[in-house]
Structures are given as structure tokens and as C-alpha cells.
Design a protein around this motif. Structure first.
Motif, PDB file in Angstrom:
ATOM      1  N   ASP B  32      15.708 -40.372   3.993  1.00  0.00           N
ATOM      2  CA  ASP B  32      16.052 -41.466   3.093  1.00  0.00           C
ATOM      3  C   ASP B  32      14.843 -41.945   2.293  1.00  0.00           C
ATOM      4  O   ASP B  32      14.952 -42.281   1.123  1.00  0.00           O
ATOM      5  CB  ASP B  32      16.662 -42.624   3.896  1.00  0.00           C
ATOM      6  N   THR B  33      13.688 -41.974   2.963  1.00  0.00           N
ATOM      7  CA  THR B  33      12.462 -42.370   2.261  1.00  0.00           C
ATOM      8  C   THR B  33      12.181 -41.428   1.096  1.00  0.00           C
ATOM      9  O   THR B  33      11.916 -41.870  -0.032  1.00  0.00           O
ATOM     10  CB  THR B  33      11.268 -42.344   3.238  1.00  0.00           C
ATOM     11  N   LEU B  34      12.262 -40.128   1.363  1.00  0.00           N
ATOM     12  CA  LEU B  34      11.977 -39.153   0.310  1.00  0.00           C
ATOM     13  C   LEU B  34      13.031 -39.230  -0.784  1.00  0.00           C
ATOM     14  O   LEU B  34      12.729 -39.131  -1.976  1.00  0.00           O
ATOM     15  CB  LEU B  34      11.911 -37.747   0.905  1.00  0.00           C
ATOM     16  N   LEU B  35      14.292 -39.431  -0.373  1.00  0.00           N
ATOM     17  CA  LEU B  35      15.374 -39.531  -1.361  1.00  0.00           C
ATOM     18  C   LEU B  35      15.146 -40.726  -2.282  1.00  0.00           C
ATOM     19  O   LEU B  35      15.341 -40.648  -3.498  1.00  0.00           O
ATOM     20  CB  LEU B  35      16.720 -39.667  -0.637  1.00  0.00           C
ATOM     21  N   ARG B  36      14.705 -41.845  -1.692  1.00  0.00           N
ATOM     22  CA  ARG B  36      14.443 -43.032  -2.504  1.00  0.00           C
ATOM     23  C   ARG B  36      13.337 -42.744  -3.519  1.00  0.00           C
ATOM     24  O   ARG B  36      13.433 -43.100  -4.686  1.00  0.00           O
ATOM     25  CB  ARG B  36      14.051 -44.207  -1.591  1.00  0.00           C
ATOM     26  N   ARG B  37      12.303 -42.049  -3.058  1.00  0.00           N
ATOM     27  CA  ARG B  37      11.214 -41.717  -3.980  1.00  0.00           C
ATOM     28  C   ARG B  37      11.720 -40.817  -5.108  1.00  0.00           C
ATOM     29  O   ARG B  37      11.305 -40.979  -6.271  1.00  0.00           O
ATOM     30  CB  ARG B  37      10.079 -41.011  -3.233  1.00  0.00           C
ATOM     31  N   LEU B  38      12.589 -39.891  -4.776  1.00  0.00           N
ATOM     32  CA  LEU B  38      13.133 -39.024  -5.823  1.00  0.00           C
ATOM     33  C   LEU B  38      13.947 -39.856  -6.807  1.00  0.00           C
ATOM     34  O   LEU B  38      13.850 -39.678  -8.024  1.00  0.00           O
ATOM     35  CB  LEU B  38      14.014 -37.931  -5.199  1.00  0.00           C
ATOM     36  N   ALA B  39      14.757 -40.774  -6.268  1.00  0.00           N
ATOM     37  CA  ALA B  39      15.592 -41.608  -7.133  1.00  0.00           C
ATOM     38  C   ALA B  39      14.730 -42.486  -8.034  1.00  0.00           C
ATOM     39  O   ALA B  39      15.090 -42.773  -9.174  1.00  0.00           O
ATOM     40  CB  ALA B  39      16.525 -42.476  -6.288  1.00  0.00           C
ATOM     41  N   GLU B  40      13.571 -42.896  -7.524  1.00  0.00           N
ATOM     42  CA  GLU B  40      12.689 -43.751  -8.318  1.00  0.00           C
ATOM     43  C   GLU B  40      11.815 -42.953  -9.285  1.00  0.00           C
ATOM     44  O   GLU B  40      11.043 -43.530 -10.044  1.00  0.00           O
ATOM     45  CB  GLU B  40      11.782 -44.562  -7.378  1.00  0.00           C
ATOM     46  N   GLY B  41      11.904 -41.639  -9.200  1.00  0.00           N
ATOM     47  CA  GLY B  41      11.135 -40.822 -10.130  1.00  0.00           C
ATOM     48  C   GLY B  41       9.671 -40.697  -9.771  1.00  0.00           C
ATOM     49  O   GLY B  41       8.848 -40.377 -10.619  1.00  0.00           O
ATOM     50  N   VAL B  42       9.327 -40.953  -8.497  1.00  0.00           N
ATOM     51  CA  VAL B  42       7.933 -40.802  -8.059  1.00  0.00           C
ATOM     52  C   VAL B  42       7.462 -39.373  -8.327  1.00  0.00           C
ATOM     53  O   VAL B  42       6.334 -39.139  -8.743  1.00  0.00           O
ATOM     54  CB  VAL B  42       7.795 -41.144  -6.565  1.00  0.00           C
ATOM     55  N   TRP B  43       8.352 -38.402  -8.049  1.00  0.00           N
ATOM     56  CA  TRP B  43       8.066 -37.014  -8.414  1.00  0.00           C
ATOM     57  C   TRP B  43       9.097 -36.570  -9.450  1.00  0.00           C
ATOM     58  O   TRP B  43      10.302 -36.736  -9.245  1.00  0.00           O
ATOM     59  CB  TRP B  43       8.152 -36.106  -7.188  1.00  0.00           C
ATOM     60  N   GLN B  44       8.635 -36.029 -10.548  1.00  0.00           N
ATOM     61  CA  GLN B  44       9.537 -35.603 -11.622  1.00  0.00           C
ATOM     62  C   GLN B  44      10.056 -34.184 -11.354  1.00  0.00           C
ATOM     63  O   GLN B  44       9.420 -33.414 -10.636  1.00  0.00           O
ATOM     64  CB  GLN B  44       8.792 -35.629 -12.964  1.00  0.00           C
ATOM     65  N   PRO B  45      11.199 -33.858 -11.945  1.00  0.00           N
ATOM     66  CA  PRO B  45      11.742 -32.502 -11.801  1.00  0.00           C
ATOM     67  C   PRO B  45      10.699 -31.444 -12.156  1.00  0.00           C
ATOM     68  O   PRO B  45      10.016 -31.554 -13.179  1.00  0.00           O
ATOM     69  CB  PRO B  45      12.900 -32.484 -12.802  1.00  0.00           C
TER      70      PRO B  45
END
Lengths: 254, 254
Positions: B32-45
Motif C-alpha cells: 500500500d505504501t508503494l502504491l500510494r507513492r505511485l499514485a502520488e507520482g513519486v516515480w514517473q512511468p
DNA sequence: TAGTGGTCTAGACCACTCC
DNA sequence: GAGTGGTCTAGACCACTAA
């Protein structure tokens, strides 16, 4: 006792024999071994499997490796694991798993299971289409079943089913339950693992319209399904024609 | 530095705080932590993530626990892992992944990507249906896009797309690529994670028939799709009407 | 050669079920 | 209390990639 790969203790992944192309992880070999046993009916639906520890000892691998294989089979709905109890061969005649392959949903959202009425049953030489879908040879015979199905008490679907006669000896004489796939598993040892569906919109023929209580030419959803068993053999061809006035086909994409 | 659960060394699963209902496995918290970071755009595609070891140290869990979370995200097509290189945020503008959400296949079997031609674009107050599908409030506005799409050079589909104007500022002025979902990700930071499709058979209206070059009243496949982002918010409603003479909708059931 | 993910093992403790 | 699956850790070695 049947050991896999290099097995043994200590670290390392342990390559299997040979030197060229083939490398299959140990957990994959365990997976395939267990899958083969399931396909051969070593364990029947509903029965319990040996525990992780027993399987690990028997196969000469660690418990973690067995677990990884069991998890994959569970993800494919072939096994069910219950904490504190054990690992069981999945049974697919449960209320909820009727909907694994049945994607039509009532507009009202009711989760009522579909009812069925058999219109006709017969054995005959396979048609060209049937041979094509089921991968049969020229002289093969099929059993054909035609049914009407209702959702929420409304008849909405007419379906034509074709089965290779060689795989389903005597099925023409049996009482047919509502959910055929549990019959396939329990009486004929054939577990449906995957199905491929192709959907199109068609106009109802006069005959179909009569059965479904609609006007000829009405638009209807045609579902062309081929179902495959654990050995990836095509085992059933099912052509469904469905009125979608109070019903739709639901698909979740990830 | 952000530690999860009880963390620390040694055995034991370590329950999180609280005492009543909630128990989430550590690997789930990491997920969930990593998913949240993905949702927030911490790491871009397309970007690389920290290695398993780094994430494990940062989060205060073992590498195996991080791996389990990363594997789950990979299974959901949110990450791509490449042995020897690293773990990357999935990009969905590739040739092959166009077909992740596009289930129509040419009868010929050609894997040609669909082409698109935009018919109209406009911003307007959301209709009742649009508010319903997209979970919008009464005053909300939407951007509407209408397109024709062709497969194998044959026009077979007309689709109406509705987007919440608040989530897609300025999209009405942009050049629209063939695959909208990569635009959503790159320009608006919205990654489509899941889509729910409902299929019905309908009769073509005169207008639709004109665009598709078919007779009014012809049967057509209607695909009603709502697409959700990583936060499970409905983000796009797409209503497609498709001629299925040379094309079908393919679905694999397991 | 160094760094990454992939596989495999061994062992600990927890949660659940049943006797 | 015994036995099962579920979670977590630690550490080893392999396969692949890139410098």
C-alpha cells in the motif's frame, strides 16, 4: 517418492539436467507435477492434499518451494487453502463459483443463479465448425445439448453445447444439472481450467426469437465459448445467444 | 525513512498497533505504501525504483517482504521487473499493451493497433448519466470526446468519452493521441488501474449507422466502460458502439 | 566486476482449526 | 496441545545486465 531437480540441502537453486536451453525453476517443476496429479485425478475435488511439509519431504524440496507452487495453483482456482485445516482440491459447484465462467449479470444486480431448461439432446457426427473448435478428427462424434436459461425468472438466453462424445461417454442418458462443469469434473474427471469467449452482436432468427419471446431480428449478444481442461485440451464448445434488455455481460479489466 | 509495523529483526510476524479488528500483513502495508507513492507520482512511468535492498532498509523490513509486495504490483501491471537491471514503473503506451484494455480483435487475427479519428470535442455540464458513472456532484462539468475507430483499415466503432473537467484541465485544447491512457498518465498523472465493462447488444441509430456505413437498426455491440485510477476513483466513462461483422470482443476466463 | 532481480533453503513465530 | 497454513526473516547462490 519422487525427487525433483538436484534437490538436497543447502543454498543454490540447482539446475536440472541437460545443459542447453531448458531451465525450469524448481517451484515450476513442483507446480507441473502437482498439476499433472490433479489432471490424473489422484486427488478428487473436495479432497484434502498432503500438508506442505509432507509434499516437501516427498518431492525433496523445501517447504517454501512447495508453498510457491501451491500458491500458483490456488491463484488459478484449482486449489483452496484454509488456514488451520489444509489444502483442498477446489470444487466449482458452489454458489459463488457459478459466476466464475458466467459473466451475465441482471440489471437489477441480483446475484440469483441462472436456471436452465433442456430443449434437446442428441449424438451425431461432428460438423465442420465443431471439429474446428474442438480439434476433432473427421470421423469424430459429438453430443449436442440445447438449453434455455433464465436470470431473475426471465428467459434471456438460448445455448447450443457440443461435447466430444469420446470424452463424455453416456452423458446423453444422464440427468443434467444446472451447472454442467461440476458434472464434467465429478463424472468424467474433466476440470475446466480456462475458457476463451468471443462476443458479437447478431440479429435473432425466427426460431431463437420464438424461444426467447422477442421479435425476430432483435439485436442479441452471441457468446462463442471454447472451454479447456487442465491439459489445455478443448473440451466443450458453447454458443449462447442472449437478449440484453435486462441483462448485461460484465468484464473487469486490469 | 519510514518504518512499518513492528519491523525489527528476528522471527515473528509482528502485529501492527491497535488491538481490535485490524491486522494487515507487513507485505500488505509495504504494497500500500508503494502504491500510494505511485499514485502520488513519486516515480514517473518508465523511471526506475530503488532496489529491493534499498527499499527494505528504508522501510525497515526484510528483502523478502519487499519482494512479495513488488511481485503483487507487478502482477497488477503497475511495475515491470527486469533481471539484472531493476524495477520500473510500467509504461502503457507500448504496442503490446494497447491491447490491455482494448479487447476487440479482427476476425483475420491481425494484431494491428486501432486507428482513431476525432469527430467532436466539447466541455459541458455533466448529464445525469455522466454524474452517475463518474461519481460527480451536481454542478460538475465534463469534457466530451467523440471518436471513430478503425481496425484493419475498416471503421467499426464509434465511441463517446466523458472526463471530469476538474481532473483534465485543458485537455480540450490538446492534440489527442490514439491511445488516450498514456496521455492521462503523462500529462495528468492519472494511471488507469482497472476498468469495468458492461456489454449489451443494441440496434444502430440512424446517426451511428451513417458514421459506420451500415444500415440503421443493424445489431451492434455496446461497450459501457468506466475506468478507475490507482485510488479507485472513476476517471473516464466511455460508451462504444461497435459493428461486429469483421471483429469480435475477446475475453479469457480462468 | 558490481549490482540487480530470481530462486532456494532453513527456521522462527503467529493465527486458526480440531481434538 | 498438535497440526495446518500464513507471515517474516536471514542468508546463500544463480542469471542477467552494464560498465
Amino acid at each position: 517418492m519422487e525427487r525433483l531437480g538436484t534437490g538436497g540441502s543447502g543454498g543454490g537453486s540447482g539446475r536440472e539436467g541437460g545443459e542447453g536451453v531448458g531451465f525450469r525453476p524448481l517451484y515450476r517443476q513442483v507446480h507441473d507435477t502437482l498439476l499433472r496429479r490433479l489432471a490424473e485425478g489422484v486427488w478428487q475435488p473436495g479432497q484434502i492434499l498432503p500438508s506442505e511439509g509432507e509434499l516437501a519431504r516427498e518431492l525433496g524440496v523445501s517447504q517454501g518451494t512447495v508453498r510457491k507452487a501451491l500458491d500458483a495453483l490456488t491463484a488459478d482456482s484449482l486449489l483452496v487453502r484454509r488456514q488451520g485445516r489444509g489444502t483442498f482440491v477446489a470444487e466449482h459447484d458452489d454458489k459463488q463459483s457459478v459466476f466464475r465462467f458466467f459473466k451475465l449479470r441482471s440489471e437489477a444486480g441480483g446475484e440469483a443463479a441462472p436456471e436452465s431448461r433442456v430443449l434437446a439432446r442428441a449424438e451425431a457426427p461432428a460438423s465442420v465448425d465443431e471439429r474446428d473448435r474442438l480439434g476433432l478428427v473427421r470421423q469424430a462424434r459429438v453430443v449436442r445439448i440445447e438449453r434455455l436459461r433464465a436470470l431473475d425468472g426471465r428467459v434471456c438466453l438460448i445455448e447450443a453445447i457440443a461435447l466430444p462424445a469420446s470424452l463424455f461417454p453416456g452423458i446423453a442418458a444422464l440427468d443434467l444439472p444446472n451447472t454442467l462443469y461440476s458434472l464434467y469434473a465429478n463424472r468424467f474427471g474433466l476440470t475446466i481450467a480456462v475458457a476463451r469467449e468471443r462476443l458479437r452482436a447478431v440479429a435473432l432468427s425466427a426460431r431463437e426469437a420464438g424461444h426467447l419471446g422477442a421479435a425476430p431480428g432483435s439485436p442479441a449478444l452471441e457468446i462463442d465459448r471454447v472451454a479447456f481442461d487442465l491439459d489445455e485440451r478443448p473440451v466443450e464448445w458453447r454458443l449462447s445467444t442472449c437478449l440484453t434488455e435486462h441483462v448485461h455481460y460484465q468484464s473487469i479489466l486490469r
